[in-house]
Design a protein around this motif. Structure first.
Motif, mmCIF file in Angstrom:
data_model
loop_
_atom_site.group_PDB
_atom_site.id
_atom_site.type_symbol
_atom_site.label_atom_id
_atom_site.label_comp_id
_atom_site.label_asym_id
_atom_site.label_seq_id
_atom_site.Cartn_x
_atom_site.Cartn_y
_atom_site.Cartn_z
ATOM 1 N N GLN A 83 2.685 15.274 12.167
ATOM 2 C CA GLN A 83 1.962 14.386 12.479
ATOM 3 C C GLN A 83 2.431 13.087 13.363
ATOM 4 O OE1 GLN A 83 0.619 12.673 8.425
ATOM 5 N NE2 GLN A 83 2.378 13.692 7.676
ATOM 6 N N ILE A 114 2.239 4.338 7.548
ATOM 7 C CA ILE A 114 1.952 4.852 6.204
ATOM 8 C C ILE A 114 0.674 3.938 5.509
ATOM 9 C CG2 ILE A 114 2.383 5.363 3.730
ATOM 10 C CD1 ILE A 114 5.422 6.235 4.974
ATOM 11 N N ALA A 115 1.030 2.700 5.513
ATOM 12 C CA ALA A 115 0.302 1.604 4.902
ATOM 13 C C ALA A 115 -1.086 1.385 5.519
ATOM 14 C CB ALA A 115 1.002 0.211 5.030
ATOM 15 N N ASP A 116 -1.068 1.820 6.736
ATOM 16 C CA ASP A 116 -2.325 1.827 7.637
ATOM 17 C C ASP A 116 -3.122 3.092 7.646
ATOM 18 O OD1 ASP A 116 -1.909 -0.903 8.141
ATOM 19 O OD2 ASP A 116 -0.708 -0.423 10.177
ATOM 20 N N GLY A 117 -2.605 4.002 6.884
ATOM 21 C CA GLY A 117 -3.440 5.385 6.804
ATOM 22 C C GLY A 117 -3.138 6.335 7.955
ATOM 23 N N HIS A 118 -2.068 6.113 8.759
ATOM 24 C CA HIS A 118 -1.888 6.906 10.061
ATOM 25 C C HIS A 118 -0.825 7.958 9.697
ATOM 26 C CE1 HIS A 118 -4.473 4.273 12.081
ATOM 27 N NE2 HIS A 118 -3.718 3.092 12.034
ATOM 28 N N ARG A 139 0.306 12.273 17.313
ATOM 29 C CA ARG A 139 0.111 10.953 17.666
ATOM 30 C C ARG A 139 0.260 10.948 19.046
ATOM 31 N NH1 ARG A 139 -1.076 7.237 14.204
ATOM 32 N NH2 ARG A 139 0.060 5.657 15.719
ATOM 33 N N ASP A 197 0.800 10.482 6.534
ATOM 34 C CA ASP A 197 1.056 10.986 5.189
ATOM 35 C C ASP A 197 2.109 11.500 4.594
ATOM 36 O OD1 ASP A 197 0.027 11.810 2.748
ATOM 37 O OD2 ASP A 197 -0.901 13.799 3.558
ATOM 38 N N LYS A 255 0.855 -1.179 -0.068
ATOM 39 C CA LYS A 255 0.094 0.049 0.009
ATOM 40 C C LYS A 255 0.971 1.283 -0.092
ATOM 41 C CE LYS A 255 -4.307 -2.013 2.339
ATOM 42 N NZ LYS A 255 -4.921 -1.867 3.535
ATOM 43 N N VAL A 256 2.297 1.191 0.081
ATOM 44 C CA VAL A 256 3.029 2.169 -0.070
ATOM 45 C C VAL A 256 3.617 2.575 -1.411
ATOM 46 C CG1 VAL A 256 5.146 3.205 1.131
ATOM 47 C CG2 VAL A 256 3.684 1.974 2.484
ATOM 48 N N SER A 257 3.242 3.831 -1.967
ATOM 49 C CA SER A 257 3.966 3.842 -3.403
ATOM 50 C C SER A 257 5.403 4.129 -3.269
ATOM 51 C CB SER A 257 3.261 5.298 -3.909
ATOM 52 O OG SER A 257 4.172 6.385 -3.272
ATOM 53 N N HIS A 271 -4.576 17.867 8.756
ATOM 54 C CA HIS A 271 -3.805 16.733 9.701
ATOM 55 C C HIS A 271 -3.783 17.032 10.875
ATOM 56 C CE1 HIS A 271 -2.511 15.916 5.501
ATOM 57 N NE2 HIS A 271 -2.139 14.761 5.953
#
Length: 307
Positions: A161, A269-273, A165, A275, A115-117, A185
């Motif tokens: 970001q 990043i893969a989990d959308g947490h 967290r 950017d 899922k990570v570009s 964000h």
């Protein structure tokens, strides 16, 4: 023959060139990676000009770059855990990542989540580990307020970001064009420039507990003027001020094992947490144009080369 960025002596952007080089051969514990994306960073420009020659001596011809992501092409003896075809994220300490083929120590690689570009993966190491270390250095906690200068830049955009967290309130100093992104964000945007101290005080009437400076140009003094203790100020840009006032300078080297931090950041990043904004992508042949854009210092997020 594979191509790579090279330069023969310290200088401006015009010393950079892309040329054919010998195909690298992996030695013991090394992996040959076909690079899909390689981020660029301000520190590389400073090394190229000779500004950091005392700290990072150069031999010529020199390559350039640390960040990379790509596909494993060949595995040397003892490089356990990787096979040809694996998609990986990593870094090179040999100033070599801006190239089509790069030798990487196996311990400096981690697997790239699907899922990570490529662009995000290839630009993650320097900014990711630096932001990670900078936030840890000032240890913000829930209920506290932390200010980040250069809040929309490569490091700053991740630092805000990661600081959020922790549960802290985060104020991001940035130009008006980046305020919407910061707000989206969970960051409170404040314009930099004349009067910034008053704007911060108005935004944080209870005071500021910690300060992360990613830009330099007087922000360490601003943090002290705001009453932030020296031990809770971290700069990655103003080392003269750090030495003068005794503030922290934790960056990429203070993050700990790079591949381990990369794996954790890639997972976020893969989990959308998390950017990672990508400002612009250039082909390797346009390395000069990429650094021209970088050195304007008004980019949101990362500039990436695609070999």
């Amino acid at each position: 023959m594979p191509k790579a960025v090279r330069y023969d002596g310290f200088g401006g952007i015009d010393v950079l060139r892309v040329e054919e080089v010998e195909r690298p051969v992996p030695g013991d514990g090394q992996v040959l990676v076909r690079v899909k994306a390689a981020g660029i960073n301000p520190g590389e420009a400073m090394i190229r000009t000779g500004a950091l020659a005392q700290v990072f001596p150069s031999t010529f011809p020199s390559g350039q770059g640390s960040d990379l992501a790509g596909v494993v092409e060949e595995v040397g003896a003892g490089a356990d855990g990787f096979s040809p075809g694996d998609e990986v994220i990593g870094f090179s300490d040999k100033r070599a990542s801006q190239a089509e083929l790069v030798l990487v120590e196996a311990g400096d690689l981690t697997r790239k989540p699907a899922k990570v570009s490529w662009e995000v993966a290839g630009s993650l190491h320097v900014v990711g580990t630096t932001a990670w270390a900078a936030v840890r250095a000032v240890h913000p906690e829930k209920g506290e307020t932390v200010v980040v200068s250069g809040a929309a830049g490569g490091v700053g955009s991740l630092a805000v970001q990661l600081a959020r967290r922790t549960g802290a309130t985060v104020i991001g100093l940035a130009g008006e064009s980046n305020h919407e992104w910061l707000t989206s964000h969970g960051v409170i945007p404040v314009a930099y420039g004349e009067g910034v101290e008053d704007r911060i005080r108005a935004t944080a009437p209870g005071g500021v507990d910690a300060f992360i400076d990613t830009f330099g140009s007087g922000y360490v003094e601003l943090a002290l003027a705001l009453g932030v203790p020296a031990e809770r100020i971290n700069t990655i840009a103003d080392f003269a001020a750090a030495e003068k006032y005794g503030v922290k300078t934790d960056g990429s080297f203070a993050a700990g094992p790079g591949a381990k931090v990369l794996a954790e950041l890639a997972g976020l990043i893969a989990d959308g947490h998390l950017d990672v904004p990508i400002a612009k992508v250039y082909p390797l042949a346009q390395v000069r144009e990429a650094y021209t854009e970088l050195e304007r210092r008004h980019t949101r997020g990362k500039i990436v080369l695609r070999p």
